[in-house]
Design an enzyme around this catalytic site. Structure first.
Site, short mmCIF file in Angstrom:
data_model
loop_
_atom_site.label_atom_id
_atom_site.label_comp_id
_atom_site.label_asym_id
_atom_site.label_seq_id
_atom_site.Cartn_x
_atom_site.Cartn_y
_atom_site.Cartn_z
N GLY A 59 -17.25 8.11 -12.61
CA GLY A 59 -17.24 6.65 -12.45
C GLY A 59 -18.02 6.25 -11.21
O GLY A 59 -18.37 7.10 -10.38
N CYS A 86 -16.78 14.88 -11.94
CA CYS A 86 -17.48 14.03 -10.97
C CYS A 86 -16.48 13.20 -10.15
O CYS A 86 -15.77 13.76 -9.33
CB CYS A 86 -18.51 13.16 -11.70
SG CYS A 86 -19.70 12.42 -10.58
N HIS A 176 -21.78 17.01 -14.92
CA HIS A 176 -21.30 16.45 -16.20
C HIS A 176 -21.49 17.47 -17.33
O HIS A 176 -22.56 17.55 -17.91
CB HIS A 176 -22.06 15.16 -16.52
CG HIS A 176 -21.66 14.03 -15.64
ND1 HIS A 176 -20.62 13.18 -15.95
CD2 HIS A 176 -22.13 13.63 -14.44
CE1 HIS A 176 -20.48 12.30 -14.99
NE2 HIS A 176 -21.37 12.55 -14.05
N SER A 230 -22.28 -5.34 -45.92
CA SER A 230 -23.71 -5.54 -45.63
C SER A 230 -24.56 -4.43 -46.25
O SER A 230 -25.77 -4.56 -46.35
CB SER A 230 -23.92 -5.54 -44.11
OG SER A 230 -23.72 -4.23 -43.60
N SER A 236 -19.86 -0.17 -45.52
CA SER A 236 -19.78 0.56 -46.80
C SER A 236 -18.58 1.51 -46.80
O SER A 236 -17.85 1.59 -47.79
CB SER A 236 -21.06 1.37 -47.04
OG SER A 236 -22.18 0.54 -47.04
N LYS A 376 -19.44 7.01 -34.73
CA LYS A 376 -20.36 6.80 -35.86
C LYS A 376 -20.57 8.08 -36.69
O LYS A 376 -20.55 8.04 -37.91
CB LYS A 376 -21.71 6.34 -35.30
CG LYS A 376 -22.68 5.89 -36.34
CD LYS A 376 -22.69 4.40 -36.41
CE LYS A 376 -23.59 3.85 -37.45
NZ LYS A 376 -23.42 2.40 -37.55
#
Ligand code: XMP
Length: 520
Positions: A59, A86, A176, A230, A236, A376
């Protein structure tokens, strides 16, 4: 049916890093459920079962000043393994009596070489060679070890780069491990969740499908659900999922705004009506959109007009159908995280995103968001298991305002037609050259300033087509895609020769930041 609550999970406390979401994704890629939680919601974890580990994210804050975001020491008393990344490492060090200094001149941004000082469960099989290249992004560094900790690895400029307290199972890394720029970084995550937290793999997207369908059935019962379809991946998958649960009681509304890609609307309507046999209602609103957008060139005004008109049309259609109680939306996990303020800092608004927001409040409908726990790529897996065609499942993201924000300045039917043709050629060539699935998002845009060209023996005075292609993990940051020169030559020729109205093609070579993915 086991609920989500009964799964082994890793909780990630978000301190506002740009890459916190990646930590969650990496953990899930190993088959373990992970959840990001803000400091404000941290007290809720006492109601969770099966927390196997806690990650404290990076952060922008510093523990060297007053009023830094922190967690209570009680969390460490629960004997749940903890990994600080971090800022998370600096916070752990501060809490346990270490010292943290601002590096100022020696701050590390970018790659640093890490070398091993001693063996650790966290770094098992991580050092496959002597020096590992890791990704750093910090100004502060731990300068004195906290009590009870050892050093596991160092870089030249920050000696205490990986530290551990094996007795209490507390670990910290300055770099990271979640970003791909850290070599072999996934090993650190894997070691933490399996060797240290002993979490079991119980997150399988395919088996989540059953749970989701049952939950929808139990919630909706005999009522009706409406959804804006859409033809993009998210809506979908939502439609197919809800259709499995309640069949004809799902009413899908497809609005033809005239701002979609060439033939896309016709194709989606056909597939969802004929192949998947969904209850789809079609609304042709092209003319209305073009009328409202006439002579409007300000990007934000365009976005607002397109978004508000959509809500109006959708509302009108919904009223025509009796007995609707729920509105289904394809909200994803990143949308949920982004809408929560992490550290109370205010970020500036870059664009007003149009995602049918504002609908449920106005329409007094209850919301169902079956994808709200998913990333996603997980939604794509879910889509596959629901039988969604690859052509839809692997579609690049498409913005709510559609081609309306890919034409600079005012939108007209003529410009839309030109853009649709150019985009069609571009996307088809990407597919043909097997490049489409290597790219996160690609599109053609129209820069409607005219320049002079020459074709045959004639002078032309036409628009410019801008091609964009980016690689990205989540759209928050992106790099432009490096095409082979031959491919760019071919596309440029095909577009200029095949699309009347365009006599120049340019390729956008900016990354995000400083650009955004879309043009407006
Ligand atoms: P930018 O242009 O902000 O886009 O870098 C990041 C990602 O978001 C998509 N995008 C939108 N998606 N409604 C959406 O559903 C919108 O209004 C919208 N604007 C941008 C964009 O295509 C990219 O994937």
């Amino acid at each position: 049916m086991p609920s989500l609550n009964s799964k082994d999970r890793i909780v990630i406390v978000d301190f506002g890093s740009q890459v916190t979401k990646l930590i969650a994704r990496r953990i899930r890629e190993f088959g373990v459920f992970s959840e990001i939680i803000t400091l404000k919601d941290l007290h809720k974890i006492k109601y969770y079962k099966n927390i196997k580990g806690i990650v404290l994210s990076g952060g922008p804050s510093t523990v060297t000043k007053k009023n830094y975001p922190s967690i209570s020491k009680e969390i460490f008393l629960k004997k749940i393994p903890i990994l600080g990344i971090c800022y998370g490492l600096q916070l752990i060090s501060k809490i346990f009596g270490g010292s943290i200094k601002s590096l100022k001149k020696k701050r590390e941004f970018g790659r640093a070489m890490l070398y091993k000082k001693r063996g650790s469960l966290l770094t098992n099989n991580f050092f496959f060679k002597k020096n590992i290249s890791v990704w750093m992004s910090h100004q502060d560094a731990v300068s004195k070890l906290p009590i009870g900790f050892h050093t596991v690895a160092s870089t030249k400029d920050s000696k205490l780069t990986i530290i551990e307290n094996t007795k209490d199972k507390i670990y910290g890394v300055q770099f990271h491990p979640e970003v791909t720029h850290t070599e072999n970084g996934k090993k650190i995550i894997k070691n933490f969740i399996f060797s240290i937290c002993k979490a079991k793999k119980s997150w399988r997207i395919k088996s989540e499908q059953k749970r989701l369908i049952n939950e929808i059935k139990e919630t909706v019962k005999k009522d009706k659900v409406i959804c804006a379809l859409s033809g993009g991946v998210d809506s979908s998958v939502v439609a197919l999922l809800i259709n499995r649960a309640i069949k004809k009681n799902l009413v899908c509304i497809m609005v033809d705004t005239g701002l979609l890609r060439k033939d896309e609307f016709k194709y989606s309507f056909y597939i969802f009506k004929k192949k998947y046999k969904l209850n789809v209602k079609l609304v042709n609103a092209k003319n209305l959109y073009f009328k409202k957008l006439k002579n409007v060139s300000d990007p934000e005004k365009k976005r607002k007009i397109i978004g508000n008109l959509f809500i109006k049309i959708f509302e009108k259609e919904a009223k025509k159908t009796k007995g609707i109680k729920y509105l289904a939306q394809g909200t994803l996990y990143p949308d949920i995280i982004e809408s929560k303020s992490v550290t109370g800092s205010h970020s500036s608004k870059i664009k007003s995103h149009h995602n049918v927001g504002g609908l449920p409040k106005k329409m007094k409908l209850k919301l169902i968001e079956p994808l709200k726990e998913f990333f996603k790529d997980e939604v794509r897996i879910l889509g596959k298991s629901l039988g969604l065609l690859n052509k839809i499942k692997d579609k690049h993201p498409f913005p709510g305002p559609g081609l309306g924000i890919r034409i600079i300045g005012s939108v007209t039917p003529k410009k839309i037609k030109i853009l649709q043709e150019a985009d069609f050629i571009y996307i088809n060539e990407l597919v043909k050259h097997k490049l489409y699935n290597k790219i996160w998002q690609a599109y053609a845009g129209l820069l409607p300033m005219k320049t002079v060209g020459v074709m045959g023996d004639s002078r032309t005075y036409e628009y410019t087509c801008l091609l964009r292609a980016v690689v990205s993990e989540d759209g928050m940051t992106a790099d432009y895609f490096n095409f082979p020169k031959d491919f760019l030559d071919k596309i440029s020729n095909k577009i200029v020769n095949g699309v009347p109205g365009i006599n120049r093609v340019v390729y956008d070579i900016t990354s995000k930041p400083p650009s955004t993915i879309e043009l407006e």
